[in-house]
Design a protein around this motif. Structure first.
Motif, PDB file in Angstrom:
ATOM      1  N   GLN A  69       1.018  20.414  36.990  1.00 14.56           N
ATOM      2  CA  GLN A  69       1.821  20.636  38.194  1.00 14.56           C
ATOM      3  C   GLN A  69       1.166  21.642  39.136  1.00 14.56           C
ATOM      4  O   GLN A  69       1.382  21.581  40.346  1.00 14.56           O
ATOM      5  N   ARG A  70       0.380  22.558  38.592  1.00 11.22           N
ATOM      6  CA  ARG A  70      -0.293  23.569  39.414  1.00 11.22           C
ATOM      7  C   ARG A  70      -1.550  23.039  40.089  1.00 11.22           C
ATOM      8  O   ARG A  70      -1.995  23.593  41.097  1.00 11.22           O
ATOM      9  N   VAL A  71      -2.141  22.009  39.528  1.00 13.03           N
ATOM     10  CA  VAL A  71      -3.434  21.516  39.977  1.00 13.03           C
ATOM     11  C   VAL A  71      -3.275  20.742  41.279  1.00 13.03           C
ATOM     12  O   VAL A  71      -2.337  19.972  41.456  1.00 13.03           O
ATOM     13  N   THR A  72      -4.233  20.961  42.176  1.00 16.78           N
ATOM     14  CA  THR A  72      -4.228  20.187  43.412  1.00 16.78           C
ATOM     15  C   THR A  72      -4.665  18.753  43.113  1.00 16.78           C
ATOM     16  O   THR A  72      -5.255  18.466  42.075  1.00 16.78           O
ATOM     17  N   LYS A  73      -4.370  17.876  44.043  1.00 17.49           N
ATOM     18  CA  LYS A  73      -4.641  16.450  43.841  1.00 17.49           C
ATOM     19  C   LYS A  73      -6.115  16.170  43.567  1.00 17.49           C
ATOM     20  O   LYS A  73      -6.455  15.297  42.772  1.00 17.49           O
ATOM     21  N   GLU A  74      -7.004  16.939  44.186  1.00 20.72           N
ATOM     22  CA  GLU A  74      -8.438  16.695  44.021  1.00 20.72           C
ATOM     23  C   GLU A  74      -8.965  17.093  42.640  1.00 20.72           C
ATOM     24  O   GLU A  74     -10.049  16.688  42.246  1.00 20.72           O
ATOM     25  N   HIS A  75      -8.172  17.874  41.879  1.00 20.41           N
ATOM     26  CA  HIS A  75      -8.606  18.302  40.543  1.00 20.41           C
ATOM     27  C   HIS A  75      -7.757  17.706  39.427  1.00 20.41           C
ATOM     28  O   HIS A  75      -7.833  18.154  38.285  1.00 20.41           O
ATOM     29  N   LYS A  76      -6.966  16.696  39.735  1.00 21.34           N
ATOM     30  CA  LYS A  76      -6.122  16.043  38.727  1.00 21.34           C
ATOM     31  C   LYS A  76      -6.957  15.394  37.632  1.00 21.34           C
ATOM     32  O   LYS A  76      -6.490  15.222  36.511  1.00 21.34           O
ATOM     33  N   ASP A  77      -8.202  15.044  37.956  1.00 21.74           N
ATOM     34  CA  ASP A  77      -9.045  14.394  36.948  1.00 21.74           C
ATOM     35  C   ASP A  77      -9.327  15.322  35.769  1.00 21.74           C
ATOM     36  O   ASP A  77      -9.551  14.849  34.654  1.00 21.74           O
ATOM     37  N   LEU A  78      -9.285  16.631  35.982  1.00 20.32           N
ATOM     38  CA  LEU A  78      -9.469  17.568  34.868  1.00 20.32           C
ATOM     39  C   LEU A  78      -8.340  17.443  33.860  1.00 20.32           C
ATOM     40  O   LEU A  78      -8.578  17.386  32.652  1.00 20.32           O
ATOM     41  N   THR A  79      -7.108  17.399  34.348  1.00 22.90           N
ATOM     42  CA  THR A  79      -5.981  17.287  33.424  1.00 22.90           C
ATOM     43  C   THR A  79      -5.937  15.906  32.780  1.00 22.90           C
ATOM     44  O   THR A  79      -5.549  15.777  31.621  1.00 22.90           O
ATOM     45  N   LYS A  80      -6.354  14.891  33.512  1.00 23.66           N
ATOM     46  CA  LYS A  80      -6.394  13.543  32.938  1.00 23.66           C
ATOM     47  C   LYS A  80      -7.418  13.493  31.798  1.00 23.66           C
ATOM     48  O   LYS A  80      -7.167  12.896  30.752  1.00 23.66           O
ATOM     49  N   PHE A  81      -8.549  14.143  31.987  1.00 25.40           N
ATOM     50  CA  PHE A  81      -9.562  14.209  30.935  1.00 25.40           C
ATOM     51  C   PHE A  81      -8.998  14.888  29.685  1.00 25.40           C
ATOM     52  O   PHE A  81      -9.166  14.401  28.571  1.00 25.40           O
ATOM     53  N   VAL A  82      -8.308  16.015  29.870  1.00 26.69           N
ATOM     54  CA  VAL A  82      -7.741  16.734  28.731  1.00 26.69           C
ATOM     55  C   VAL A  82      -6.690  15.870  28.031  1.00 26.69           C
ATOM     56  O   VAL A  82      -6.620  15.848  26.803  1.00 26.69           O
ATOM     57  N   LYS A  83      -5.891  15.136  28.797  1.00 26.66           N
ATOM     58  CA  LYS A  83      -4.916  14.216  28.188  1.00 26.66           C
ATOM     59  C   LYS A  83      -5.630  13.180  27.327  1.00 26.66           C
ATOM     60  O   LYS A  83      -5.182  12.877  26.225  1.00 26.66           O
ATOM     61  N   HIS A  84      -6.729  12.644  27.832  1.00 32.81           N
ATOM     62  CA  HIS A  84      -7.482  11.646  27.064  1.00 32.81           C
ATOM     63  C   HIS A  84      -8.043  12.253  25.778  1.00 32.81           C
ATOM     64  O   HIS A  84      -8.012  11.609  24.720  1.00 32.81           O
TER      65      HIS A  84
END
Length: 99
Positions: A10-25
């Motif tokens: 929720q804190r991450v800006t849209k351009e850095h969402k791929d970081l959280t997606k990677f961690v989810k994976h």
């Protein structure tokens, strides 16, 4: 841990969402491996092969500790992104997060 990851997301800006997606994976893969391990140990138990409780505990503790470590690194990386351009911020990583 899922709540902590959600809060970070929720804190991450849209351009850095791929970081959280990677961690989810990565977390999904850890969960998949833990499930495979659980099924293997269950089949071993049915076959009469005993497993050590301390080894099982070490296995799951290692997975949980690694997840916490990954979340800590993600959190510090996001902090660096949030403070980009702040001259009073002491970076968490020496090389920074600039691309």
């Amino acid at each position: 841990m899922n709540k902590r990851l959600y809060d970070i997301e929720q804190r991450v800006t849209k351009e850095h969402k791929d970081l959280t997606k990677f961690v989810k994976h990565v977390f999904d893969e850890y969960d998949k491996k833990a499930e495979e391990h659980r099924l293997l140990m269950a089949s071993n138990a049915l076959a009469g092969i005993k497993t050590s409780g301390t080894e099982e505990k070490a296995f799951y503790d290692t997975i949980n500790e690694t997840k916490r470590w990954v979340l800590d690194v993600l959190e510090r990386t996001i902090q660096d992104f949030e403070h980009t351009g702040d001259k009073n911020w002491n970076r968490n990583f020496r090389d920074g997060v600039d691309e």
